[in-house]
Design a protein around this motif. Structure first.
Motif, PDB file in Angstrom:
ATOM      1  N   SER A  55       1.131   1.952  -9.285  1.00 34.44           N
ATOM      2  CA  SER A  55       1.756   2.329  -8.432  1.00 34.44           C
ATOM      3  C   SER A  55       1.539   3.701  -7.073  1.00 34.44           C
ATOM      4  O   SER A  55       1.591   3.516  -6.454  1.00 34.44           O
ATOM      5  CB  SER A  55       3.417   3.363  -9.803  1.00 34.44           C
ATOM      6  OG  SER A  55       2.374   4.529 -10.071  1.00 34.44           O
ATOM      7  N   CYS A  56       0.662   4.462  -8.221  1.00 28.40           N
ATOM      8  CA  CYS A  56      -0.296   5.275  -7.181  1.00 28.40           C
ATOM      9  C   CYS A  56      -1.224   4.316  -5.602  1.00 28.40           C
ATOM     10  O   CYS A  56      -0.194   5.174  -4.510  1.00 28.40           O
ATOM     11  CB  CYS A  56      -1.261   6.418  -7.989  1.00 28.40           C
ATOM     12  SG  CYS A  56      -2.018   7.198  -6.799  1.00 28.40           S
ATOM     13  N   VAL A  57      -2.270   3.198  -6.237  1.00 30.44           N
ATOM     14  CA  VAL A  57      -1.970   2.899  -5.440  1.00 30.44           C
ATOM     15  C   VAL A  57      -1.628   2.180  -4.595  1.00 30.44           C
ATOM     16  O   VAL A  57      -1.313   2.056  -3.139  1.00 30.44           O
ATOM     17  CB  VAL A  57      -3.297   1.390  -5.744  1.00 30.44           C
ATOM     18  CG1 VAL A  57      -4.152   0.840  -4.819  1.00 30.44           C
ATOM     19  CG2 VAL A  57      -4.447   2.618  -6.902  1.00 30.44           C
ATOM     20  N   LYS A  58      -0.734   1.537  -4.704  1.00 26.49           N
ATOM     21  CA  LYS A  58       0.505   1.146  -4.385  1.00 26.49           C
ATOM     22  C   LYS A  58       0.997   2.278  -3.447  1.00 26.49           C
ATOM     23  O   LYS A  58       1.433   1.758  -1.713  1.00 26.49           O
ATOM     24  CB  LYS A  58       1.897  -0.052  -5.079  1.00 26.49           C
ATOM     25  CG  LYS A  58       2.532  -0.900  -4.714  1.00 26.49           C
ATOM     26  CD  LYS A  58       3.251  -1.401  -5.199  1.00 26.49           C
ATOM     27  CE  LYS A  58       4.781  -2.597  -4.836  1.00 26.49           C
ATOM     28  NZ  LYS A  58       5.467  -1.303  -4.442  1.00 26.49           N
ATOM     29  N   GLU A  62       1.281   2.750   1.330  1.00 27.87           N
ATOM     30  CA  GLU A  62       1.701   2.367   2.022  1.00 27.87           C
ATOM     31  C   GLU A  62       1.928   4.075   2.953  1.00 27.87           C
ATOM     32  O   GLU A  62       3.289   3.457   4.168  1.00 27.87           O
ATOM     33  CB  GLU A  62       3.749   2.292   1.697  1.00 27.87           C
ATOM     34  CG  GLU A  62       3.652   0.985   0.531  1.00 27.87           C
ATOM     35  CD  GLU A  62       4.974   1.494  -0.840  1.00 27.87           C
ATOM     36  OE1 GLU A  62       4.851   0.329  -0.802  1.00 27.87           O
ATOM     37  OE2 GLU A  62       5.595   1.738  -0.312  1.00 27.87           O
ATOM     38  N   ILE A  63       1.854   4.735   2.789  1.00 28.27           N
ATOM     39  CA  ILE A  63       2.086   5.774   3.216  1.00 28.27           C
ATOM     40  C   ILE A  63       0.451   6.615   3.729  1.00 28.27           C
ATOM     41  O   ILE A  63       0.835   7.293   5.276  1.00 28.27           O
ATOM     42  CB  ILE A  63       2.690   7.054   1.977  1.00 28.27           C
ATOM     43  CG1 ILE A  63       1.629   7.799   1.543  1.00 28.27           C
ATOM     44  CG2 ILE A  63       4.196   6.602   2.019  1.00 28.27           C
ATOM     45  CD1 ILE A  63       2.362   8.601   0.509  1.00 28.27           C
ATOM     46  N   THR A  64      -0.782   6.054   3.443  1.00 27.19           N
ATOM     47  CA  THR A  64      -1.690   6.759   4.741  1.00 27.19           C
ATOM     48  C   THR A  64      -2.035   5.820   6.016  1.00 27.19           C
ATOM     49  O   THR A  64      -1.762   4.540   5.428  1.00 27.19           O
ATOM     50  CB  THR A  64      -2.920   6.730   3.245  1.00 27.19           C
ATOM     51  OG1 THR A  64      -3.216   5.508   2.466  1.00 27.19           O
ATOM     52  CG2 THR A  64      -2.274   7.993   2.724  1.00 27.19           C
ATOM     53  N   GLU A  65      -2.724   6.186   7.386  1.00 29.80           N
ATOM     54  CA  GLU A  65      -2.911   5.877   7.619  1.00 29.80           C
ATOM     55  C   GLU A  65      -4.775   6.453   7.622  1.00 29.80           C
ATOM     56  O   GLU A  65      -5.111   7.336   8.102  1.00 29.80           O
ATOM     57  CB  GLU A  65      -2.225   5.973   9.012  1.00 29.80           C
ATOM     58  CG  GLU A  65      -0.470   5.830   9.150  1.00 29.80           C
ATOM     59  CD  GLU A  65       0.025   5.652   9.663  1.00 29.80           C
ATOM     60  OE1 GLU A  65      -0.208   6.600  11.203  1.00 29.80           O
ATOM     61  OE2 GLU A  65       1.518   6.263   9.746  1.00 29.80           O
ATOM     62  N   GLY A 102      -8.821  -0.167  -4.761  1.00 26.92           N
ATOM     63  CA  GLY A 102      -8.122  -1.077  -3.729  1.00 26.92           C
ATOM     64  C   GLY A 102      -7.595  -0.477  -2.796  1.00 26.92           C
ATOM     65  O   GLY A 102      -6.852  -0.428  -2.249  1.00 26.92           O
ATOM     66  N   GLY A 103      -8.369   0.426  -2.309  1.00 18.50           N
ATOM     67  CA  GLY A 103      -8.740   0.353  -0.654  1.00 18.50           C
ATOM     68  C   GLY A 103      -7.725   2.066  -0.422  1.00 18.50           C
ATOM     69  O   GLY A 103      -7.454   2.588   0.633  1.00 18.50           O
TER      70      GLY A 103
END
Length: 154
Positions: A55-58, A62-65, A102-103
């Motif tokens: 859930s942290c990775v997901k 979503e929020i980092t650019e 996972g990025g």
């Protein structure tokens, strides 16, 4: 379970007796030393790390650019003596340690890492709030119900 993929972390678990033939007993120390880097600072990342939940990775994806990552810091304060602080950052400092999955990236400075090594960074979504949290911290003696404050084992 959460296993460390880095060879350095596996090298730390070697002192247990090996199930192989007795003649191979001399091999593990040489194998472990073949992974050691020059200088004590290079081997520090194997001394502790944090783990990232699904859930942290997901949520981070979503929020980092671009070059953004989640920074985890431990500060004095809170209702139990220490508190976790999360922020988005783009600057890596010389004493920072990175954890990637996972990025998604979480960065912890060395001083804070001493208080959170071995713990999991999780993203919790509840009815009244959603937040990043440090869960199952082996360095913490007790936490508080808010999930952001803890005291340290001495």
């Amino acid at each position: 379970g959460s296993r460390c993929p880095a060879p350095l972390c596996r090298a730390r678990t070697l002192p247990r007796p090996s199930p192989g033939p007795a003649g191979a007993a001399g091999l593990p120390p040489r194998w472990a030393s073949s992974f050691s880097q020059p200088g004590p600072t290079e081997s520090d990342p194997s001394e502790g790390q944090v783990f990232l939940s699904e859930s942290c990775v997901k949520r981070l994806l979503e929020i980092t650019e671009g070059s953004e990552f989640l920074r985890l810091q431990v500060e004095g304060g809170g209702c139990s003596g220490f508190q976790y602080k999360f922020s988005l950052d783009t600057v890596i400092n010389p004493d920072d340690r990175q954890e990637q999955r996972g990025g998604a990236r979480v960065v912890v400075d060395v001083d804070s890492l001493a208080f959170v090594k071995g713990s999991m960074v999780d993203f919790s979504q509840e009815l009244i709030r959603s937040s990043f949290q440090v869960v199952s911290n082996p360095q913490a003696e007790k936490g508080c119900s808010c999930g952001t404050s803890f005291s340290v084992k001495f």
